[in-house]
Design an enzyme around this catalytic site. Structure first.
Site, short mmCIF file in Angstrom:
data_model
loop_
_atom_site.label_atom_id
_atom_site.label_comp_id
_atom_site.label_asym_id
_atom_site.label_seq_id
_atom_site.Cartn_x
_atom_site.Cartn_y
_atom_site.Cartn_z
CG HIS A 98 -3.98 3.04 -26.99
ND1 HIS A 98 -3.44 1.60 -26.70
CD2 HIS A 98 -3.84 3.34 -28.09
CE1 HIS A 98 -3.30 1.24 -27.93
NE2 HIS A 98 -3.62 2.37 -28.82
CG ASP A 100 -5.53 3.91 -32.25
OD1 ASP A 100 -4.58 3.29 -31.42
OD2 ASP A 100 -6.17 3.25 -33.05
CG HIS A 258 -7.19 -0.42 -28.99
ND1 HIS A 258 -7.73 0.81 -29.31
CD2 HIS A 258 -5.91 -0.54 -29.61
CE1 HIS A 258 -6.87 1.52 -30.20
NE2 HIS A 258 -5.93 0.69 -30.13
NE ARG A 273 -3.77 2.06 -36.43
CZ ARG A 273 -2.95 2.63 -35.58
NH1 ARG A 273 -2.96 1.75 -34.53
NH2 ARG A 273 -2.07 3.35 -35.85
#
Length: 282
Positions: A98, A100, A258, A273
């Protein structure tokens, strides 16, 4: 700063760099930014930085965003704490290939992810170069997807495990987004294949040139989307990173996908993150 390529098509490790310094040094940040556009994902080890340093560095790329499901650190808005512990069941949805938050009208420009704690082995993360994945498509596929748009949904992904009322409320807050199947990178001008596991369907495929009496011509819209999404799984487009405490990954969310490999349960894994607000794909 020393730059060491990790594969032929994606990924490089930066050596002798302090991200706390880069957060305050225009020249150093500029050099890192240039390498990010070139390699699409950068990796660093031994980054003994604070949460404040983490946020300050990521903020150099742009404003940061919260996540509607994961939330963020109360003292550091925009820093999402991705903590998996022994109470996270082994069948808990972890990941698929995907980009993000493509369910947003303006998906993130990128992210800075720091590894805090994790298993002795397992829990790697992989990235794929979706510029190369597009460039290597057969010409007839490029012609078919030129001008196509697709729908991206948080309801059908993060919302799928929710009770129906909560799922509908999530969709009302974040309606499905529509993006071009092939986007143009706003800084490099590269063409990027822009469908992933948040993508549910094409929105303008069912047109006379593709449909006969209500039935898609082979390969059909669903099969074509499945084929395009599978491009991220080709090893030649990938880099795989083994984490250590205080390792950091910086990636360009516009040109990569990723996959966080979930092979470590019941071990603990803690990551933080900072996601950077992006622009509307075109």
């Amino acid at each position: 700063m020393r730059v060491e390529k990790l594969t032929a098509h994606i990924g490089a490790e930066l050596v002798d760099v302090d991200l706390a310094e880069a957060a305050r040094n225009d020249d150093l940040f500029g050099a890192i930014h240039a390498e990010l556009l070139k390699h699409k994902v950068l990796f660093l080890r031994n980054q003994l930085i604070s949460k404040g340093d983490h946020v300050d560095f990521a903020h150099r790329f742009g404003d940061l965003e919260d996540h509607p499901v994961a939330g963020s650190d109360p003292d550091h808005p925009g820093l999402v704490c991705i903590y998996k512990d022994l109470n996270s069941p082994p069948d808990f949805y972890e990941n698929a290939w995907h980009c993000d938050a493509t369910w947003r009208a303006c998906p993130p420009m990128g992210a800075v992810l720091r590894y805090i704690e994790g298993p002795a082995v397992g829990g790697d993360t992989m990235w794929a170069n979706m510029v190369k994945a597009y460039a290597d498509l057969p010409d007839h596929i490029k012609e078919t997807i030129d001008g196509l748009y697709a729908r991206h949904s948080i309801e059908a992904s993060f919302g799928a495990r929710m009770p129906i009322e909560k799922r509908h409320a999530l969709k009302a807050q974040y309606p499905d987004a529509e993006h071009p199947v092939v986007r143009t990178h706003p800084e490099t001008g590269e063409k990027v294949l822009f469908v992933n596991s948040f993508t549910t369907h094409f929105t303008n495929f069912h047109a006379p040139e593709n449909v006969r009496y209500g039935q898609d011509y082979a390969p059909g819209g669903a099969n074509l989307l499945h084929y395009l999404m599978g491009r991220a799984a080709i090893p030649e487009y990938q880099v795989r990173w083994r984490w250590e405490p205080n390792s950091v990954a910086i990636w360009d969310n516009r040109s990569t996908q990723h996959y966080a490999v979930m092979d470590y349960w019941p071990a603990v894994r803690k990551m933080e993150r900072a996601g950077i607000i992006g622009d509307k794909p075109f």
